[in-house]
Design a protein around this motif. Structure first.
Motif, PDB file in Angstrom:
ATOM      1  N   SER A 151       5.790  14.931  -3.386  1.00  0.00           N
ATOM      2  CA  SER A 151       4.855  15.651  -4.254  1.00  0.00           C
ATOM      3  C   SER A 151       4.889  15.095  -5.675  1.00  0.00           C
ATOM      4  O   SER A 151       3.859  15.010  -6.334  1.00  0.00           O
ATOM      5  N   LYS A 152       6.062  14.689  -6.142  1.00  0.00           N
ATOM      6  CA  LYS A 152       6.169  14.097  -7.481  1.00  0.00           C
ATOM      7  C   LYS A 152       5.412  12.773  -7.533  1.00  0.00           C
ATOM      8  O   LYS A 152       4.674  12.508  -8.488  1.00  0.00           O
ATOM      9  N   LYS A 153       5.573  11.983  -6.504  1.00  0.00           N
ATOM     10  CA  LYS A 153       4.870  10.701  -6.438  1.00  0.00           C
ATOM     11  C   LYS A 153       3.358  10.916  -6.381  1.00  0.00           C
ATOM     12  O   LYS A 153       2.591  10.236  -7.077  1.00  0.00           O
ATOM     13  N   GLU A 154       2.935  11.872  -5.576  1.00  0.00           N
ATOM     14  CA  GLU A 154       1.506  12.178  -5.466  1.00  0.00           C
ATOM     15  C   GLU A 154       0.935  12.623  -6.809  1.00  0.00           C
ATOM     16  O   GLU A 154      -0.149  12.199  -7.206  1.00  0.00           O
ATOM     17  N   LEU A 155       1.665  13.476  -7.526  1.00  0.00           N
ATOM     18  CA  LEU A 155       1.203  13.928  -8.840  1.00  0.00           C
ATOM     19  C   LEU A 155       1.126  12.756  -9.813  1.00  0.00           C
ATOM     20  O   LEU A 155       0.150  12.609 -10.548  1.00  0.00           O
TER      21      LEU A 155
END
Length: 177
Positions: A116-120
């Motif tokens: 999720s951090k990478k996606e954000l």
């Protein structure tokens, strides 16, 4: 807790007063506790954490039913409550104890948090780097009773604080909520 299928999630998003209400209002959430985690002092008090000497962050620990409200949705809601690019605190609240972190409780939560951090970061929503830390969950110390469910106990002050800190406007501007 595990017999009932419930799990724990722990997030640091600056002032814990502002982190309870968004999660507490969701289906499948069985409890949200304000507290302190990530530091080296056992049973810290609010005053001690504010001295920036305990290593703890203000955080919330959420008991949730993953069948009703999956961890991925918790992560989405978490990101929508913070400025993940601010390494010095959150909004009006400055200092290490107000920085952001996801405290994962198992390998699955760790992987989902990393994803999720990478996606954000790749979404283009923020120009600066995402600095929210991903840390292994450690002992969580509930905050003093007067901090629990602050938005219910002191609704006027909570609303003024949420607005006055800059959090409410930031969330509205970035996320439209």
């Amino acid at each position: 807790m595990e017999q009932q299928g419930l799990k724990k999630a722990t997030f640091a998003g600056g002032c814990f007063w502002c982190m309870v209400k968004p999660f507490n209002e969701q289906p499948g959430i069985h409890g949200v506790v304000s507290g302190y985690t990530g530091g080296h002092t056992a049973n810290p008090t609010y005053r001690e954490v504010c001295t920036e000497t305990t290593g703890h962050l203000e955080a919330v620990q959420i008991t949730y039913d993953p069948e009703v409200f999956p961890y991925e949705r918790l992560l989405q809601l978490f990101w929508q409550q913070i400025d993940p690019t601010d390494p010095g605190g959150q909004f009006h609240d400055r200092g290490e104890s107000y920085t952001t972190a996801i405290f994962y409780h198992d390998d699955n939560q760790k992987q989902l948090a990393e994803d999720s951090k990478k996606e954000l970061a790749e979404s283009g929503k923020f120009q600066a780097p995402i600095v929210t830390k991903l840390l292994e969950a450690s002992t969580f110390f509930p905050a003093e009773e007067y901090h629990q469910d602050y938005h219910k106990k002191n609704p006027f002050h909570y609303k003024m604080y949420n607005k006055g800190s800059g959090r409410a406007d930031f969330i509205k501007k970035k996320w439209g909520v």
